[in-house]
Scaffold this active site. Structure first.
Site, short mmCIF file in Angstrom:
data_model
loop_
_atom_site.label_atom_id
_atom_site.label_comp_id
_atom_site.label_asym_id
_atom_site.label_seq_id
_atom_site.Cartn_x
_atom_site.Cartn_y
_atom_site.Cartn_z
N GLY A 19 5.41 -32.66 2.90
CA GLY A 19 6.30 -31.54 2.59
C GLY A 19 7.15 -31.03 3.74
O GLY A 19 7.62 -29.90 3.70
N SER A 20 7.41 -31.87 4.76
CA SER A 20 8.24 -31.36 5.86
C SER A 20 9.69 -31.18 5.39
O SER A 20 10.39 -30.27 5.85
CB SER A 20 8.17 -32.27 7.10
OG SER A 20 8.80 -33.49 6.87
N ASN A 21 10.14 -32.01 4.47
CA ASN A 21 11.50 -31.80 3.95
C ASN A 21 11.57 -30.55 3.09
O ASN A 21 12.56 -29.82 3.13
CB ASN A 21 11.99 -33.03 3.17
CG ASN A 21 12.57 -34.07 4.09
OD1 ASN A 21 13.67 -33.90 4.62
ND2 ASN A 21 11.82 -35.14 4.34
N MET A 103 6.77 -39.92 -4.52
CA MET A 103 6.43 -41.34 -4.40
C MET A 103 6.12 -41.98 -5.76
O MET A 103 5.10 -42.65 -5.91
CB MET A 103 5.23 -41.51 -3.47
CG MET A 103 5.44 -40.93 -2.08
SD MET A 103 6.83 -41.69 -1.23
CE MET A 103 6.07 -43.24 -0.77
N ARG A 104 6.99 -41.78 -6.74
CA ARG A 104 6.77 -42.38 -8.07
C ARG A 104 8.01 -43.09 -8.54
O ARG A 104 9.13 -42.63 -8.28
CB ARG A 104 6.45 -41.30 -9.10
CG ARG A 104 5.18 -40.60 -8.85
CD ARG A 104 4.27 -40.67 -10.06
NE ARG A 104 2.93 -40.46 -9.62
CZ ARG A 104 1.91 -41.27 -9.85
NH1 ARG A 104 2.07 -42.34 -10.58
NH2 ARG A 104 0.72 -41.00 -9.36
N HIS A 128 16.11 -40.98 1.36
CA HIS A 128 15.38 -42.23 1.63
C HIS A 128 15.46 -42.54 3.13
O HIS A 128 16.54 -42.43 3.73
CB HIS A 128 15.98 -43.38 0.81
CG HIS A 128 15.22 -44.65 1.01
ND1 HIS A 128 14.05 -44.92 0.34
CD2 HIS A 128 15.43 -45.68 1.85
CE1 HIS A 128 13.57 -46.08 0.76
NE2 HIS A 128 14.40 -46.57 1.67
#
Ligand code: GRF
Length: 223
Positions: A19-21, A103-104, A128
């Site tokens: 969760g850094s973004n 990540m899906r 990305h």
């Protein structure tokens, strides 16, 4: 409960991990550099650290785990998972989805739910960790380091049916020729991500861009 001005474009963040973004986006909203409004943070992992960070930021959190492996084919499970995601998000009415380490693999069901009819693009944005189309898939920074690339980069793009393949909004490159390991590449990359993503979201969420066709591919330009 949400984070950002009432007048801001409502968006939900989807994330699977650290969760850094999300933190960088929430900071930009708080500091008025990003005028959108975070209405919810959704994760497919109930114990993802991003959910704790979202709670701390005062944002509603939604944990929507994927159905277990024994429940149907991967395609069926994806479809059912996405129905649950759409149900969970519905009360928050996000106009955009912002993927931040989600990540899906997603299906047309989710894409079409965030696409105006006839539009060539979805209202789903992703970041990305590579200069697409190089190093698509998992661990873009690791792929670049192992390849011996001298530059790596970050891509912000709209999501379409092709994995890591939607129209590019922005890209930024950085040198990695002197990096000793993958961790160093990632450290440099995350610095770029945390600055670039909020900057790009500011004009993407307010739909200040044009989409044009270029020999069969779509291309996004700001303005
Ligand atoms: C980032 O490197 C992002 O580019 C990629 O996944 C990572 C997520 O990191 N899609 P974080 O969870 O935002 O810290």
């Amino acid at each position: 409960m949400s984070l950002g001005p009432e007048s801001g474009v409502p968006f939900a963040v989807l994330a699977s991990g650290r969760g850094s973004n999300f933190e960088a986006i929430a900071r930009a909203v708080r500091e008025g550099r990003l005028s959108g409004r975070i209405v919810a943070v959704l994760s497919d992992k109930a114990d993802a650290p991003v959910l704790e960070k979202a709670r701390a930021a005062g944002v509603p959190v939604l944990a929507v785990p994927a159905p277990p492996r024994e429940h149907g084919t991967p395609e069926e499970r994806r479809r059912r998972h996405e129905e649950k995601i759409l149900e969970a998000l519905a009360p928050y009415s996000p106009r955009f989805l912002v993927f931040a380490g989600y990540m899906r693999i997603i299906t047309p069901r989710l894409i079409d739910a965030f696409r105006d009819s006839g539009a060539a693009y979805s209202r789903i944005v992703n970041i990305h960790p590579s200069l697409l189309p190089a190093f698509a898939g998992v661990d873009g920074y690791g792929q670049a380091f192992r390849y011996g690339a001298k530059v790596a980069g970050v891509t912000v793009h709209l999501v379409d049916r092709e994995m890591d393949g939607g129209p590019v909004c922005a890209q930024e490159a950085f040198e990695i020729g002197d990096c000793a390991d993958r961790a160093e590449v990632e450290k440099r990359g995350l610095e770029v991500e945390h600055r670039l993503y909020p900057e790009v979201l500011e004009w993407v969420l307010s739909e200040r861009f044009r989409v044009s066709e270029r020999e069969g591919r779509f291309c996004v330009s700001q303005g």
